[in-house]
Design a protein around this motif. Sequence first.
Motif, PDB file in Angstrom:
ATOM      1  N   SER A 101     -14.766   0.034   0.233  1.00 26.60           N
ATOM      2  CA  SER A 101     -14.623   1.251   1.044  1.00 26.60           C
ATOM      3  C   SER A 101     -15.162   1.069   2.455  1.00 26.60           C
ATOM      4  O   SER A 101     -14.830   1.839   3.338  1.00 26.60           O
ATOM      5  CB  SER A 101     -15.317   2.423   0.356  1.00 26.60           C
ATOM      6  OG  SER A 101     -16.691   2.144   0.186  1.00 26.60           O
ATOM      7  N   SER A 102     -15.961   0.039   2.677  1.00 29.68           N
ATOM      8  CA  SER A 102     -16.531  -0.176   4.003  1.00 29.68           C
ATOM      9  C   SER A 102     -15.705  -1.139   4.865  1.00 29.68           C
ATOM     10  O   SER A 102     -16.062  -1.396   6.005  1.00 29.68           O
ATOM     11  CB  SER A 102     -17.959  -0.725   3.867  1.00 29.68           C
ATOM     12  OG  SER A 102     -17.931  -1.992   3.221  1.00 29.68           O
ATOM     13  N   LYS A 103     -14.594  -1.654   4.324  1.00 34.40           N
ATOM     14  CA  LYS A 103     -13.780  -2.623   5.063  1.00 34.40           C
ATOM     15  C   LYS A 103     -12.361  -2.100   5.250  1.00 34.40           C
ATOM     16  O   LYS A 103     -11.863  -1.319   4.440  1.00 34.40           O
ATOM     17  CB  LYS A 103     -13.727  -3.948   4.309  1.00 34.40           C
ATOM     18  CG  LYS A 103     -15.056  -4.643   4.236  1.00 34.40           C
ATOM     19  CD  LYS A 103     -14.917  -5.989   3.576  1.00 34.40           C
ATOM     20  CE  LYS A 103     -16.270  -6.680   3.521  1.00 34.40           C
ATOM     21  NZ  LYS A 103     -16.170  -7.985   2.898  1.00 34.40           N
ATOM     22  N   PRO A 104     -11.703  -2.553   6.318  1.00 36.08           N
ATOM     23  CA  PRO A 104     -10.301  -2.176   6.515  1.00 36.08           C
ATOM     24  C   PRO A 104      -9.427  -2.728   5.391  1.00 36.08           C
ATOM     25  O   PRO A 104      -9.803  -3.685   4.712  1.00 36.08           O
ATOM     26  CB  PRO A 104      -9.929  -2.844   7.845  1.00 36.08           C
ATOM     27  CG  PRO A 104     -11.217  -3.175   8.502  1.00 36.08           C
ATOM     28  CD  PRO A 104     -12.220  -3.381   7.409  1.00 36.08           C
ATOM     29  N   ILE A 105      -8.265  -2.122   5.224  1.00 37.81           N
ATOM     30  CA  ILE A 105      -7.352  -2.624   4.210  1.00 37.81           C
ATOM     31  C   ILE A 105      -6.758  -3.952   4.654  1.00 37.81           C
ATOM     32  O   ILE A 105      -6.745  -4.292   5.845  1.00 37.81           O
ATOM     33  CB  ILE A 105      -6.224  -1.620   3.873  1.00 37.81           C
ATOM     34  CG1 ILE A 105      -5.286  -1.425   5.069  1.00 37.81           C
ATOM     35  CG2 ILE A 105      -6.751  -0.326   3.357  1.00 37.81           C
ATOM     36  CD1 ILE A 105      -4.005  -0.684   4.721  1.00 37.81           C
ATOM     37  N   ILE A 106      -6.270  -4.682   3.684  1.00 31.90           N
ATOM     38  CA  ILE A 106      -5.459  -5.863   3.919  1.00 31.90           C
ATOM     39  C   ILE A 106      -4.102  -5.554   3.314  1.00 31.90           C
ATOM     40  O   ILE A 106      -3.957  -4.566   2.590  1.00 31.90           O
ATOM     41  CB  ILE A 106      -6.085  -7.140   3.307  1.00 31.90           C
ATOM     42  CG1 ILE A 106      -6.234  -7.015   1.789  1.00 31.90           C
ATOM     43  CG2 ILE A 106      -7.433  -7.438   3.949  1.00 31.90           C
ATOM     44  CD1 ILE A 106      -6.735  -8.286   1.112  1.00 31.90           C
ATOM     45  N   VAL A 107      -3.104  -6.343   3.621  1.00 29.81           N
ATOM     46  CA  VAL A 107      -1.811  -6.183   2.969  1.00 29.81           C
ATOM     47  C   VAL A 107      -1.550  -7.433   2.145  1.00 29.81           C
ATOM     48  O   VAL A 107      -1.859  -8.545   2.563  1.00 29.81           O
ATOM     49  CB  VAL A 107      -0.661  -5.892   3.962  1.00 29.81           C
ATOM     50  CG1 VAL A 107      -0.809  -4.511   4.573  1.00 29.81           C
ATOM     51  CG2 VAL A 107      -0.553  -6.937   5.036  1.00 29.81           C
ATOM     52  N   ILE A 108      -0.995  -7.202   0.961  1.00 33.11           N
ATOM     53  CA  ILE A 108      -0.758  -8.277   0.005  1.00 33.11           C
ATOM     54  C   ILE A 108       0.699  -8.218  -0.429  1.00 33.11           C
ATOM     55  O   ILE A 108       1.225  -7.134  -0.716  1.00 33.11           O
ATOM     56  CB  ILE A 108      -1.685  -8.126  -1.224  1.00 33.11           C
ATOM     57  CG1 ILE A 108      -3.142  -8.248  -0.777  1.00 33.11           C
ATOM     58  CG2 ILE A 108      -1.346  -9.134  -2.299  1.00 33.11           C
ATOM     59  CD1 ILE A 108      -4.152  -8.156  -1.863  1.00 33.11           C
ATOM     60  N   THR A 109       1.336  -9.378  -0.468  1.00 30.59           N
ATOM     61  CA  THR A 109       2.726  -9.408  -0.916  1.00 30.59           C
ATOM     62  C   THR A 109       2.801  -8.960  -2.366  1.00 30.59           C
ATOM     63  O   THR A 109       1.865  -9.148  -3.137  1.00 30.59           O
ATOM     64  CB  THR A 109       3.331 -10.819  -0.767  1.00 30.59           C
ATOM     65  OG1 THR A 109       2.546 -11.756  -1.507  1.00 30.59           O
ATOM     66  CG2 THR A 109       3.411 -11.238   0.701  1.00 30.59           C
ATOM     67  N   THR A 110       3.917  -8.363  -2.727  1.00 35.89           N
ATOM     68  CA  THR A 110       4.058  -7.839  -4.079  1.00 35.89           C
ATOM     69  C   THR A 110       4.064  -8.947  -5.131  1.00 35.89           C
ATOM     70  O   THR A 110       3.766  -8.677  -6.293  1.00 35.89           O
ATOM     71  CB  THR A 110       5.328  -6.971  -4.218  1.00 35.89           C
ATOM     72  OG1 THR A 110       6.456  -7.734  -3.788  1.00 35.89           O
ATOM     73  CG2 THR A 110       5.204  -5.700  -3.395  1.00 35.89           C
TER      74      THR A 110
END
Length: 179
Positions: A101-110
């Motif tokens: 909750s303290s870090k930005p999101i990342i994006v992960i391939t499906t």
Amino acid sequence: MIDLDIGGACPRQQLTCALSQALGLPTDPGAGTDALTIGTMDYPSEPALEMVARAAMQARQDSLLALFANDQTSICGGLALIYRTRDGARIMQVEPCRLSSSKPIIVITTDRRQAFRLDKRCLLRSCAVPSRAKVERGVERAWQDIRAAMSTVEVDPDQWEAGYFSLFTDAQAFADFMA
């Protein structure tokens, strides 16, 4: 598919703002080159995504697009990442993932083979893929956080015009929007 119904209002503007905040993009970046564009696409198709990929290469900007089947729905079909490479650009289906909750999101391939995060200069960079268990919890947490942010974000129409976009790939939908 993610239902982003926010009480009858079109969720696209709030979604792009919430995604920007969740990724950790500065709200007032100032002068410089924007390395990541965030937007929405109605009526996505392979030719339309290819067109956006060519534009991303020319503009030297990666793009994260929320895909909607049409201009009326609040159901997001998923996110597409257009990631520039030395040889051109790759179009990948991705999901947001918040590991903490303290870090930005990342994006992960499906397919869970690649992950991306913004670096200190706000450039999208490849990063290690977390364990599958962490990813599954992180994807659920990210969508919950994005939905919560969408309900509280206030969209400034002038800011929307300057920093975000919505792409119509259906000529009639664009004409209806302009009318």
